[in-house]
Write a protein that holds these residues in place. Structure first.
Motif, mmCIF file in Angstrom:
data_model
loop_
_atom_site.group_PDB
_atom_site.id
_atom_site.type_symbol
_atom_site.label_atom_id
_atom_site.label_comp_id
_atom_site.label_asym_id
_atom_site.label_seq_id
_atom_site.Cartn_x
_atom_site.Cartn_y
_atom_site.Cartn_z
ATOM 1 N N ALA A 96 27.917 59.178 15.221
ATOM 2 C CA ALA A 96 29.087 59.755 15.290
ATOM 3 C C ALA A 96 29.198 61.165 15.291
ATOM 4 N N LYS A 97 30.440 61.849 15.820
ATOM 5 C CA LYS A 97 30.670 63.114 15.691
ATOM 6 C C LYS A 97 31.686 63.438 14.730
ATOM 7 N N ILE A 98 31.394 64.371 13.820
ATOM 8 C CA ILE A 98 32.312 64.932 12.741
ATOM 9 C C ILE A 98 32.257 66.366 12.933
ATOM 10 N N TYR A 99 33.180 66.903 12.251
ATOM 11 C CA TYR A 99 33.343 68.461 12.430
ATOM 12 C C TYR A 99 32.902 69.018 10.905
ATOM 13 N N VAL A 100 32.195 69.929 10.645
ATOM 14 C CA VAL A 100 31.808 70.369 9.486
ATOM 15 C C VAL A 100 31.881 72.016 9.694
ATOM 16 N N ASN A 101 32.974 72.579 8.877
ATOM 17 C CA ASN A 101 33.518 73.926 8.965
ATOM 18 C C ASN A 101 33.672 74.256 10.514
ATOM 19 N N ASP A 102 34.429 73.431 11.159
ATOM 20 C CA ASP A 102 34.867 73.567 12.614
ATOM 21 C C ASP A 102 33.526 73.720 13.419
ATOM 22 N N GLN A 130 34.293 59.321 8.356
ATOM 23 C CA GLN A 130 34.614 58.661 9.422
ATOM 24 C C GLN A 130 34.575 59.303 10.745
ATOM 25 N N GLU A 131 34.257 58.568 11.892
ATOM 26 C CA GLU A 131 34.117 59.211 13.222
ATOM 27 C C GLU A 131 35.226 60.457 13.230
ATOM 28 N N GLY A 132 35.137 61.589 13.753
ATOM 29 C CA GLY A 132 36.183 62.494 13.933
ATOM 30 C C GLY A 132 36.664 63.114 12.856
ATOM 31 N N ASP A 133 36.173 62.960 11.863
ATOM 32 C CA ASP A 133 36.682 63.694 10.460
ATOM 33 C C ASP A 133 36.353 65.172 10.622
ATOM 34 N N HIS A 134 36.980 65.917 9.573
ATOM 35 C CA HIS A 134 36.962 67.274 9.404
ATOM 36 C C HIS A 134 36.332 67.778 8.165
ATOM 37 N N VAL A 135 35.227 68.167 7.826
ATOM 38 C CA VAL A 135 34.924 68.233 6.529
ATOM 39 C C VAL A 135 34.668 69.923 6.345
ATOM 40 N N ASP A 136 35.049 70.251 5.176
ATOM 41 C CA ASP A 136 35.272 71.778 5.129
ATOM 42 C C ASP A 136 34.536 71.757 3.791
#
Length: 70
Positions: A2-8, A54-60
């Motif tokens: 799954a693709k997520i975003y960590v600090n953009d 979840q898929e697509g989540d943005h985590v910072d």
């Protein structure tokens, strides 16, 4: 995967994945000093074990630094 975003930054991860596990996998420095946002909502530290990424989540990961005047 799954693709997520960590600090953009886009990352491929395996699900299921909790905030705690993500912190461990990414070797986040000083996890006791970090605050976490998931999709722009602050995650309470006591909930990190139960929050499912979840898929697509943005985590910072946010570090608050103190400062002051000279």
């Amino acid at each position: 995967m799954a693709k997520i975003y960590v600090n953009d930054e886009a990352r491929e991860v395996s699900l299921p994945l909790t905030v705690t596990t993500l912190i461990e996998q990414l070797l986040v420095e000083n996890p006791e000093m970090v605050s976490v946002q998931v999709n722009e909502e602050f995650a309470e530290r006591e909930d990190w074990d139960s929050i499912q990424i979840q898929e697509g989540d943005h985590v910072d990961f946010l570090y608050f630094m103190g400062g002051g005047a000279y």
